[in-house]
Enzyme design. Structure first.
Site, PDB file in Angstrom:
ATOM      1  N   LYS A 281       0.846  -1.195   0.000  1.00 54.56           N
ATOM      2  CA  LYS A 281       0.000   0.000   0.000  1.00 54.56           C
ATOM      3  C   LYS A 281       0.880   1.243   0.000  1.00 54.56           C
ATOM      4  O   LYS A 281       1.873   1.314   0.730  1.00 54.56           O
ATOM      5  CB  LYS A 281      -0.906   0.012   1.238  1.00 54.56           C
ATOM      6  CG  LYS A 281      -2.286  -0.545   1.015  1.00 54.56           C
ATOM      7  CD  LYS A 281      -3.182  -0.265   2.206  1.00 54.56           C
ATOM      8  CE  LYS A 281      -4.630  -0.623   1.916  1.00 54.56           C
ATOM      9  NZ  LYS A 281      -5.531  -0.263   3.021  1.00 54.56           N
ATOM     10  N   GLU A 365     -20.316  -7.123   8.123  1.00 55.85           N
ATOM     11  CA  GLU A 365     -21.341  -6.416   8.887  1.00 55.85           C
ATOM     12  C   GLU A 365     -22.414  -7.347   9.441  1.00 55.85           C
ATOM     13  O   GLU A 365     -22.907  -7.145  10.554  1.00 55.85           O
ATOM     14  CB  GLU A 365     -21.993  -5.335   8.020  1.00 55.85           C
ATOM     15  CG  GLU A 365     -21.085  -4.175   7.668  1.00 55.85           C
ATOM     16  CD  GLU A 365     -20.228  -4.428   6.442  1.00 55.85           C
ATOM     17  OE1 GLU A 365     -19.439  -3.536   6.079  1.00 55.85           O
ATOM     18  OE2 GLU A 365     -20.326  -5.533   5.853  1.00 55.85           O
ATOM     19  N   ARG A 393     -26.168  -3.665   4.716  1.00 56.42           N
ATOM     20  CA  ARG A 393     -25.793  -5.049   4.406  1.00 56.42           C
ATOM     21  C   ARG A 393     -26.227  -6.019   5.498  1.00 56.42           C
ATOM     22  O   ARG A 393     -26.055  -7.231   5.349  1.00 56.42           O
ATOM     23  CB  ARG A 393     -24.281  -5.134   4.209  1.00 56.42           C
ATOM     24  CG  ARG A 393     -23.710  -4.033   3.337  1.00 56.42           C
ATOM     25  CD  ARG A 393     -22.273  -4.265   2.979  1.00 56.42           C
ATOM     26  NE  ARG A 393     -22.173  -4.892   1.660  1.00 56.42           N
ATOM     27  CZ  ARG A 393     -21.036  -5.312   1.121  1.00 56.42           C
ATOM     28  NH1 ARG A 393     -19.917  -5.192   1.789  1.00 56.42           N
ATOM     29  NH2 ARG A 393     -21.025  -5.854  -0.075  1.00 56.42           N
TER      30      ARG A 393
END
Length: 617
Positions: A281, A365, A393
């Site tokens: 990253k 979630e 979700r």
């Protein structure tokens, strides 16, 4: 080098050495634009080489590439005929920060929420096969998104169907160490070679001509031999067990290697394959490499140093996190749960101070909500911090696992309302609508920091069912000299008046104050001004009282009008002779841009609301 790329086909004309120069140019372009506009810096820098290799090997108009989430695809945007518009990234009227099928023919599927790429990619692959199209489908998914249950469901289905889907796992968390050596490289070359795959296919075909008893022994022996070889050299055998051919891990910043492996996978492998690519990253940007979490998603910053250009102020997320730490110090049963959003939800300090009571479940979630239910049923007080847009979700879990059983879970919905530059996939404008329909659930919306803290005090003492507290993105407003006392279903009268009542909830209270001020200054009249702390239950006593005092009620909310707060008030006031006029988000998906620009576009700025009220008065 970037100036030479007008369309993806131009990438195929470059030498491998020139591809490396192109990658550096693309990274510089990403840094240049995100420094001004903000955006997802570190993930997109890490995926530059993947995007270039994909465009070198595949035809993006025929072969469909589905990016998961989309915040790693800035290089893809730049190299697919959007570099001239890349300066408008995340700006009102400009290009989106995520992939969008309405923006470009090169975006195979719209994204914004994670863990969807393999499902969508498999659907695209099957559709093309049904329609006789000769194409390849590629899904690019990050290691974080792979924690989502939907991704695992898709892998299971794809392994069962054995379709020719290529999944690229962009792993920016695992280090490249002993797995990337000469022996590993040799084994990877074998696994993607045409000779190996052709031989394997012919051997399996031959096995079907053997007598049944011999065939079973042959298949078992061959499987054990191949498995033993792969187990020695290749990690993550779970993918092989689920029906995927596994290749890697390989260095995601070695462009010649990526091009070689992608080419082999395109031409030689039949059935689903997972290519494990390890990236860093923030690649190519020192401050993003050294602090990838901070530079995952950022506002404008100083291009050379990474220093933030945004004004530092305490956000509602910070208010929530600080208050929860205080509550945890007073109550050992307080726990915090989030879904891969520790920093974003303000829980960083809580995680450090109370590691045994903090749970980051990853991008999951549904699990977060039901896990909280399990805690609550045994006496723990869980606070579940999830962005409003992501709680969508887990609606089934909120209904079935929490509300139905009246479990005292506290849902803290960050980024409620319009969030600005992230656009339609991230605006939290539906939570009031989908939560209002659920029995046993209370919904609160603070208009300031003091009120939010008071609501958390109320929530920790309430044990007869779940509570949702929704609050906006951005700087917290401080407006009260002392913390109010929150009573179930009771609103706050900020100003008494006559003829008309303005009722705001959450951030809508601020707009209501501005509208009321315009009435005083321009109409020489004083409307009622009310802070609706509770969206559910309504303050029916106050509404009944208003029915005898006013002819018009105006509601203001930062939620969809369909199913929202205004609709609840209008339904209750039906038959009273009072006309309810509601202001909020219309029945449409709202684009990206600064919040004030979006509100102006939707006609819900205070001056616009005032002008519209005058027309019906």
């Amino acid at each position: 080098m970037l100036e030479k790329i007008n369309k993806p086909e131009d990438i195929r004309k470059l030498s491998l050495a020139q591809l490396k120069v192109l990658a550096e140019d693309v990274r510089n372009r990403i840094i240049e634009v995100t420094a001004k506009n903000g955006g997802h810096l570190a993930p997109s820098l890490g995926a530059v080489d993947i995007a270039i290799a994909l465009l070198r090997v595949f035809n993006p108009k025929r072969d469909r590439v589905v990016w998961d989430v989309g915040h790693q695809s800035y290089a893809w945007k730049i190299l697919t005929e959007r570099n001239d518009r890349f300066d408008t990234l995340r700006q009102f009227g400009g290009i989106s920060g995520f992939n969008n099928i309405f923006e470009s023919e090169y975006d195979a599927f719209g994204v914004g929420h994670s863990s969807t790429s393999i499902s969508a990619g498999l659907g695209i692959n099957v559709a093309d096969e049904m329609l006789g199209r000769k194409s390849r489908t590629i899904a690019v998914i990050g290691d974080g998104a792979l924690t989502g249950g939907m991704a695992l469901e898709a892998i299971n289905h794809c392994g069962h169907l054995q379709k020719n889907l290529i999944v690229i796992l962009n792993d920016n968390a695992m280090s490249i160490s002993k797995n990337v050596g000469a022996l590993q490289s040799y084994m990877t070359n074998i696994l993607v070679s045409k000779t190996y795959n052709t031989l394997k296919e012919r051997v399996w075909d031959l096995s079907h001509t053997l007598p049944t008893s011999i065939r079973r022994k042959f298949i078992t022996g061959a499987q054990k031999l191949e498995e033993s070889l792969i187990n020695i050299l290749v990690p993550n055998i779970i993918f092989e067990d689920l029906g995927f051919k596994y290749v890697g891990p390989i260095d995601g910043h070695d462009l010649p290697r990526l091009v070689h492996i992608f080419n082999k996978a395109r031409h030689n492998i039949v059935g689903p394959v997972l290519i494990h690519v390890v990236t860093q990253k923030g690649k190519g940007c020192d401050f993003a490499e050294n602090n990838a979490r901070v530079f995952h998603g950022v506002g404008p910053y100083e291009e050379k140093t990474g220093a933030s250009l945004s004004t530092k102020s305490k956000s509602y997320s910070n208010v929530f996190g600080d208050k929860l730490c205080k509550l945890a110090s007073e109550n050992s049963n307080v726990a915090a749960i989030t879904a891969a959003m520790t920093d974003g939800t303000g829980l960083t300090d809580f995680a450090k101070q109370y590691p045994d009571r903090f749970f980051d479940v990853g991008i999951a979630e549904q699990h977060a909500v039901t896990f909280a239910g399990g805690l609550a049923v045994r006496g723990i007080k869980p606070f579940v911090a999830i962005y409003s847009t992501f709680l969508q979700r887990a609606i089934d879990q909120v209904i079935h696992d929490i509300a139905l059983q009246k479990l005292p879970v506290v849902f803290c919905l960050d980024r409620a309302g319009l969030v600005g530059d992230d656009g339609a996939t991230h605006h939290g404008v539906f939570d009031l609508s989908f939560l209002r329909l659920i029995p046993n659930l209370q919904i609160l919306a603070p208009c300031c920091a003091e009120e939010m803290e008071a609501m958390m005090d109320y929530a920790i003492s309430y044990n007869d069912g779940p509570i949702a507290i929704r609050y906006p993105r951005g700087s917290a407003r401080y407006c009260k000299s002392e913390h109010p006392v929150i009573k179930m279903g009771k609103w706050e009268v900020l100003q008494e008046g006559s003829n008309i009542a303005i009722i705001g909830t959450g951030k809508g209270v601020l707009d209501g104050e501005e509208v009321a001020k315009l009435f005083t200054e321009n109409e020489n009249s004083t409307p009622w001004l009310i802070n609706a702390r509770f969206v559910k239950p309504l303050d029916t006593g106050l509404l009944n009282d208003l029915a005898t005092r006013v002819k018009h009620i105006v509601t203001i909310e930062d939620n969809a009008l369909t199913g929202g707060f205004g609709e609840a008030v209008s339904t209750f006031m039906g038959g009273t002779g009072v006309t309810v006029h509601s202001f909020g988000i219309p029945d449409e998906f709202v684009t990206h841009g600064k919040v004030e620009q979006l509100k102006d576009m939707l006609g819900i700025m205070p001056r616009q609301i005032f002008d519209k009220i005058k027309t019906f008065l």
